[in-house]
Design an enzyme around this catalytic site. Structure first.
Site, short mmCIF file in Angstrom:
data_model
loop_
_atom_site.label_atom_id
_atom_site.label_comp_id
_atom_site.label_asym_id
_atom_site.label_seq_id
_atom_site.Cartn_x
_atom_site.Cartn_y
_atom_site.Cartn_z
N ARG A 73 0.82 -1.21 0.00
CA ARG A 73 0.00 0.00 0.00
C ARG A 73 0.85 1.26 0.00
O ARG A 73 0.46 2.29 -0.51
CB ARG A 73 -0.95 0.00 1.19
CG ARG A 73 -1.90 1.18 1.10
CD ARG A 73 -2.81 1.35 2.29
NE ARG A 73 -3.43 0.13 2.71
CZ ARG A 73 -3.41 -0.30 3.96
NH1 ARG A 73 -2.80 0.39 4.89
NH2 ARG A 73 -4.00 -1.40 4.29
N TYR A 74 2.01 1.20 0.65
CA TYR A 74 2.93 2.35 0.68
C TYR A 74 4.13 2.02 -0.20
O TYR A 74 4.60 0.88 -0.18
CB TYR A 74 3.41 2.59 2.11
CG TYR A 74 2.32 2.80 3.11
CD1 TYR A 74 1.69 4.03 3.22
CD2 TYR A 74 1.92 1.77 3.96
CE1 TYR A 74 0.69 4.24 4.15
CE2 TYR A 74 0.91 1.97 4.91
CZ TYR A 74 0.31 3.20 4.99
OH TYR A 74 -0.68 3.41 5.91
N ARG A 77 7.11 0.41 1.77
CA ARG A 77 6.84 -0.67 2.71
C ARG A 77 5.93 -1.71 2.09
O ARG A 77 5.02 -1.35 1.34
CB ARG A 77 6.08 -0.15 3.95
CG ARG A 77 6.91 0.55 4.97
CD ARG A 77 6.08 1.56 5.74
NE ARG A 77 5.90 2.76 4.94
CZ ARG A 77 5.13 3.78 5.28
NH1 ARG A 77 4.43 3.76 6.38
NH2 ARG A 77 5.03 4.85 4.49
N CYS A 86 -3.12 -17.94 14.98
CA CYS A 86 -2.58 -17.25 16.15
C CYS A 86 -2.65 -18.20 17.35
O CYS A 86 -3.39 -19.17 17.33
CB CYS A 86 -3.39 -16.00 16.48
SG CYS A 86 -3.44 -14.82 15.12
N CYS A 90 -7.91 -12.59 19.28
CA CYS A 90 -8.42 -11.37 19.87
C CYS A 90 -9.80 -11.10 19.28
O CYS A 90 -9.96 -11.17 18.06
CB CYS A 90 -7.50 -10.20 19.53
SG CYS A 90 -5.75 -10.58 19.80
N CYS A 93 -9.86 -8.38 16.54
CA CYS A 93 -8.97 -8.54 15.39
C CYS A 93 -9.55 -7.93 14.12
O CYS A 93 -10.68 -8.23 13.74
CB CYS A 93 -8.69 -10.02 15.14
SG CYS A 93 -7.57 -10.28 13.76
N ARG A 95 -8.21 -8.36 11.13
CA ARG A 95 -8.07 -9.31 10.01
C ARG A 95 -8.87 -10.57 10.30
O ARG A 95 -8.48 -11.67 9.96
CB ARG A 95 -6.59 -9.65 9.78
CG ARG A 95 -5.87 -8.59 9.01
CD ARG A 95 -4.74 -9.13 8.13
NE ARG A 95 -3.93 -8.01 7.73
CZ ARG A 95 -2.80 -7.66 8.35
NH1 ARG A 95 -2.31 -8.38 9.33
NH2 ARG A 95 -2.14 -6.58 7.96
N ASP A 254 -10.57 -0.44 13.60
CA ASP A 254 -11.01 -0.48 12.21
C ASP A 254 -12.43 -1.03 12.13
O ASP A 254 -12.92 -1.63 13.08
CB ASP A 254 -10.06 -1.39 11.41
CG ASP A 254 -8.66 -0.79 11.32
OD1 ASP A 254 -8.57 0.42 11.07
OD2 ASP A 254 -7.68 -1.53 11.52
N ASP A 291 -6.86 3.68 10.28
CA ASP A 291 -6.73 3.33 8.88
C ASP A 291 -7.97 3.79 8.15
O ASP A 291 -9.09 3.62 8.63
CB ASP A 291 -6.57 1.82 8.73
CG ASP A 291 -5.14 1.42 8.45
OD1 ASP A 291 -4.69 1.64 7.31
OD2 ASP A 291 -4.48 0.90 9.37
N LYS A 298 -2.91 4.81 6.85
CA LYS A 298 -3.12 5.29 8.20
C LYS A 298 -3.17 6.82 8.24
O LYS A 298 -2.40 7.48 7.56
CB LYS A 298 -1.99 4.80 9.10
CG LYS A 298 -1.99 3.29 9.28
CD LYS A 298 -0.78 2.85 10.07
CE LYS A 298 -0.73 1.34 10.21
NZ LYS A 298 -0.45 0.66 8.92
C1 LIG Z 1 0.39 -0.30 8.78
C2 LIG Z 1 0.90 -0.81 7.55
C3 LIG Z 1 2.25 -0.63 7.22
C4 LIG Z 1 3.21 0.09 8.13
O1 LIG Z 1 2.90 1.42 8.29
P1 LIG Z 1 3.73 2.31 9.35
O2 LIG Z 1 2.96 3.55 9.46
O3 LIG Z 1 5.09 2.47 8.76
O4 LIG Z 1 3.79 1.51 10.61
C5 LIG Z 1 2.69 -1.10 6.01
N1 LIG Z 1 1.87 -1.74 5.15
C6 LIG Z 1 0.56 -1.93 5.45
C7 LIG Z 1 -0.27 -2.62 4.45
C8 LIG Z 1 0.05 -1.49 6.65
O5 LIG Z 1 -1.25 -1.70 6.95
S1 SF4 Z 2 -5.07 -9.07 16.47
FE1 SF4 Z 2 -5.73 -10.76 15.09
S2 SF4 Z 2 -3.87 -11.37 14.01
FE2 SF4 Z 2 -3.21 -10.18 15.81
S3 SF4 Z 2 -2.84 -11.71 17.44
FE3 SF4 Z 2 -4.96 -10.98 17.67
S4 SF4 Z 2 -6.19 -12.47 16.49
FE4 SF4 Z 2 -4.06 -12.72 15.82
#
Ligand SMILES: *Cc1c(COP(=O)(O)O)cnc(C)c1O
Ligand code: SF4
Length: 335
Positions: A73-74, A77, A86, A90, A93, A95, A254, A291, A298
């Site tokens: 996305r960036y 990174r 996991c 959580c 979570c 995701r 989120d 996000d 973010k």
């Molecule tokens: C959060 C995130 C990052 C890292 O972002 P930082 O602001 O540098 O911590 C990189 N890629 C994705 C897809 C993310 O969601």
């Molecule tokens: S937030 Fe989601 S991915 Fe992260 S440790 Fe918890 S359950 Fe696992």
């Protein structure tokens, strides 16, 4: 662990992610129904409520995926979803579409495809290993993975995002830590949401990582009933800094489906963060961020400390409320 009839029924009907807690976490519970540690792991009936604004893939990660498991996305990174598994799930979570379902560990061919991609994409300087929890992989699987990326790009800064030191500290074995120590530069990003999570065993696991020269930073999620209180946030930040862990981000939740009961209205959340900024040092202060729903990245959220600007004079106000003025430098040619 004691569960109410309502909770048992909910779990029997099936929840996503599944109900799973580690023995270590269970040992930290205080027996109260409103224990913030319990609330993070025991399914709540409100999870069944999905709001129209909530999304299955709240960050639109699937639109930024040039290869399976890779999110770019960036520009500088990229993020690898190493596994969906996991040690503990959580309830908040984001995701949750993948965590704890059939989404297993990354295969060797997927790893090699990403390594090849990294070789070609030299604009990527940081690679996040995320999930799920990458430390659910065996040391051998993990070493193959990290080695492949390291060989493709010796310069790459790696970020290992894991909750394992916190939820199952015995996973942080001397062998694992030694292997990770050979893969520097590598940063470890953990998730602690309440200071009670920093038990002696957790602190020991963290110092083991630090002893290999691996910096440890923390990302928290602002959660109703867990840490939606300035005293709790202050204690958390102080405990982290005392353990040599930098509070990096505090996330506004989120829009993951069924997590509405955890989220605070932004107005309330920002007021809380202001109070925290008033009390603690820059070192102890995480960046409060959210996000963008649907993707985009973010956004740091903060009340403005800029009161106004006139004729090159900036009217500023500290978090403690002291006001002052800061002038722009003289324009070129006027000196
Ligand atoms: C959060 C995130 C990052 C890292 O972002 P930082 O602001 O540098 O911590 C990189 N890629 C994705 C897809 C993310 O969601
Ligand atoms: S937030 Fe989601 S991915 Fe992260 S440790 Fe918890 S359950 Fe696992």
């Amino acid at each position: 662990m004691h569960l109410s009839r309502k909770e048992k029924k909910l779990i029997d009907k099936g929840v996503q992610p599944p109900f799973k807690v580690t023995g270590h976490w269970e040992g930290l519970l205080n027996g109260n129904a409103d224990d913030p540690l319990r609330r993070q792991v025991v399914p709540h009936p409100a999870e069944k409520k999905t709001e129209p604004s909530e999304l299955k893939d709240p960050l639109g990660e699937e639109h930024y995926s040039p290869l399976p498991r890779l999110v770019h996305r960036y520009t500088d990174r990229a993020l690898v979803v190493v596994t969906g598994q996991c040690a503990l799930y959580c309830r908040h979570c984001f995701r949750r579409r993948i965590s704890g379902n059939e989404f297993g560990p990354i295969s060797r061919s997927e790893t090699q495809a990403i390594a090849l991609w990294l070789k070609e994409h030299t604009e990527v300087h940081e690679l996040l290993l995320s999930g799920g929890d990458p430390l659910t992989l065996s040391c051998r699987q993990l070493e193959f993975l990290i080695d492949s990326f390291r060989k493709a790009r010796p310069d790459l800064v790696l970020r290992l995002a894991t909750r394992m030191p916190v939820v199952s500290p015995r996973r942080i074995t001397p062998a694992l830590v030694k292997m990770l120590g050979r893969q520097k530069p590598l940063w470890v990003v953990i998730q602690v949401n309440h200071s009670r999570e920093l038990s002696p065993k957790v602190l020991k696991a963290v110092s083991l990582l630090q002893s290999q020269g691996l910096p440890v930073i923390n990302q928290s999620v602002l959660l109703r009933g867990v840490n939606d209180n300035v005293d709790v946030l202050e204690n958390l930040s102080r405990a982290l800094v005392s353990a040599g862990i930098k509070p990096y981000y505090l996330f506004q939740g989120d829009l993951a489906s069924g997590t509405g009961h955890f989220r605070l209205p932004l107005e309330e959340a920002m007021a809380l963060v202001d109070l925290l900024r008033e009390r603690v040092s820059g070192l102890a202060m995480p960046v409060f961020a959210v996000d963008l729903p649907g993707g985009g990245g973010k956004v740091p959220l903060s009340r403005s400390y800029i009161m106004g600007q006139k004729d090159g004079l900036w009217h500023l106000k500290t978090p403690q409320g002291i006001e002052g003025y800061y002038p722009d430098p003289p324009k070129e040619g006027e000196t």
